[in-house]
Design a protein around this motif. Structure first.
Motif, short mmCIF file in Angstrom:
data_model
loop_
_atom_site.label_atom_id
_atom_site.label_comp_id
_atom_site.label_asym_id
_atom_site.label_seq_id
_atom_site.Cartn_x
_atom_site.Cartn_y
_atom_site.Cartn_z
N LYS A 193 0.42 0.02 3.89
CA LYS A 193 -0.41 -0.22 2.71
C LYS A 193 -1.34 -1.42 2.92
N GLY A 194 -1.01 -2.27 3.87
CA GLY A 194 -1.84 -3.43 4.19
C GLY A 194 -3.24 -3.05 4.63
N TRP A 195 -3.38 -1.87 5.24
CA TRP A 195 -4.71 -1.41 5.66
C TRP A 195 -5.66 -1.37 4.45
N ASP A 196 -5.21 -0.73 3.40
CA ASP A 196 -6.05 -0.60 2.20
C ASP A 196 -6.07 -1.88 1.37
N GLU A 197 -4.92 -2.48 1.21
CA GLU A 197 -4.83 -3.67 0.36
C GLU A 197 -5.74 -4.81 0.82
N TYR A 198 -5.86 -4.96 2.14
CA TYR A 198 -6.68 -6.04 2.68
C TYR A 198 -7.95 -5.53 3.35
N ASP A 199 -8.28 -4.26 3.09
CA ASP A 199 -9.51 -3.65 3.59
C ASP A 199 -9.64 -3.84 5.10
N VAL A 200 -8.59 -3.51 5.81
CA VAL A 200 -8.56 -3.65 7.26
C VAL A 200 -9.10 -2.38 7.90
N GLU A 201 -10.07 -2.56 8.77
CA GLU A 201 -10.62 -1.42 9.50
C GLU A 201 -10.05 -1.34 10.91
N TYR A 202 -9.82 -2.52 11.50
CA TYR A 202 -9.31 -2.60 12.87
C TYR A 202 -8.31 -3.74 12.95
N THR A 203 -7.42 -3.63 13.94
CA THR A 203 -6.53 -4.75 14.22
C THR A 203 -6.93 -5.32 15.57
N PRO A 204 -6.72 -6.61 15.74
CA PRO A 204 -6.21 -7.57 14.78
C PRO A 204 -7.28 -8.00 13.78
N THR A 205 -6.83 -8.40 12.60
CA THR A 205 -7.72 -8.96 11.58
C THR A 205 -7.13 -10.28 11.13
N LEU A 206 -7.97 -11.31 11.14
CA LEU A 206 -7.59 -12.65 10.76
C LEU A 206 -8.36 -12.98 9.48
N ILE A 207 -7.64 -13.33 8.41
CA ILE A 207 -8.28 -13.59 7.11
C ILE A 207 -7.82 -14.94 6.57
N TYR A 208 -8.77 -15.70 6.08
CA TYR A 208 -8.48 -16.98 5.43
C TYR A 208 -8.69 -16.82 3.94
N PHE A 209 -7.64 -17.11 3.16
CA PHE A 209 -7.69 -17.04 1.70
C PHE A 209 -7.59 -18.46 1.13
N LYS A 210 -8.35 -18.71 0.10
CA LYS A 210 -8.27 -19.98 -0.60
C LYS A 210 -8.52 -19.71 -2.08
N ASP A 211 -7.73 -20.34 -2.93
CA ASP A 211 -7.83 -20.12 -4.37
C ASP A 211 -7.71 -18.64 -4.72
N GLY A 212 -6.89 -17.93 -3.96
CA GLY A 212 -6.61 -16.52 -4.24
C GLY A 212 -7.70 -15.55 -3.80
N LYS A 213 -8.71 -16.06 -3.11
CA LYS A 213 -9.82 -15.19 -2.69
C LYS A 213 -10.04 -15.31 -1.18
N GLU A 214 -10.53 -14.21 -0.64
CA GLU A 214 -10.86 -14.23 0.78
C GLU A 214 -12.10 -15.09 1.00
N VAL A 215 -11.99 -16.00 1.98
CA VAL A 215 -13.09 -16.90 2.29
C VAL A 215 -13.76 -16.50 3.60
N LYS A 216 -12.95 -16.06 4.54
CA LYS A 216 -13.46 -15.82 5.88
C LYS A 216 -12.62 -14.74 6.56
N ARG A 217 -13.27 -13.98 7.46
CA ARG A 217 -12.57 -12.90 8.17
C ARG A 217 -13.12 -12.76 9.58
N GLU A 218 -12.23 -12.51 10.52
CA GLU A 218 -12.61 -12.16 11.90
C GLU A 218 -11.82 -10.90 12.27
N VAL A 219 -12.48 -10.01 12.98
CA VAL A 219 -11.86 -8.74 13.37
C VAL A 219 -11.94 -8.58 14.88
N GLY A 220 -10.87 -8.11 15.45
CA GLY A 220 -10.83 -7.85 16.88
C GLY A 220 -10.28 -9.03 17.66
N ALA A 221 -10.14 -8.83 18.96
CA ALA A 221 -9.61 -9.87 19.85
C ALA A 221 -10.74 -10.83 20.19
N ILE A 222 -10.96 -11.77 19.31
CA ILE A 222 -12.07 -12.71 19.47
C ILE A 222 -11.75 -13.75 20.55
#
Length: 155
Positions: free
Chosen positions: A112-141
């Motif tokens: 369910k994490g795929w839909d809940e966090y709008d993940v298209e590819y793994t790995p996905t790195l997401i930074y949340f602050k104040d309950g909201k997504e602030v930043k995202r990186e996708v793939g093996a950066i």
């Protein structure tokens, strides 16, 4: 014909031994695992004793943590993803070096994490602050991009 039967019996015995040893190994790994269940895919079981996968978080705990408003870095991965296998051993030491905690959500086990966090590819790195997504990186950066991403994270 007799030799063929003996060889076949030896092969069967070897396969049985491998299965028994794998089951015993899995049983010991599954004791007190962070997932709280023994119904895990083999690729997840294989990571249970890997030092780079020790910040596993369950979906409900991640939701609560994000909702609390505290800064959260979530790493959504699959143990079967070749890009995750490349990135995780680089990401976790960099995060430790920078003093940043990363919560790891295994979306192979929690699909369910795929839909809940709008993940298209793994790995996905997401930074949340104040309950909201602030930043995202996708793939093996690359390592430099990992450092840039984590530099903006509140400790």
């Amino acid at each position: 014909m007799k030799k063929l039967g003996i060889i076949a019996a030896i092969v069967v015995i070897l396969f049985a031994a491998v299965i028994i040893l794998t089951n015993l190994s899995n049983k010991s790994k599954l004791e007190n695992n962070p997932y709280g269940t023994t119904n895990l895919k083999q690729s997840t079981i294989d990571l249970l004793d890997d030092k780079n996968y020790q910040n596993i978080i369950l979906p409900d705990d991640l939701r609560k943590k994000i909702k609390s408003g505290e800064p959260v870095v979530a790493y959504l991965f699959s143990p079967e993803c070749p890009h995750c296998k490349n990135m995780t051993p680089r990401l976790m030491p960099i995060a430790d070096e920078m003093g940043i905690h990363i919560d790891q959500l295994n979306i192979l086990e929690y699909e369910k994490g795929w839909d809940e966090y709008d993940v298209e590819y793994t790995p996905t790195l997401i930074y949340f602050k104040d309950g909201k997504e602030v930043k995202r990186e996708v793939g093996a950066i690359p390592d430099e991009k990992i450092r840039e991403f984590l530099a903006d994270v509140e400790k």
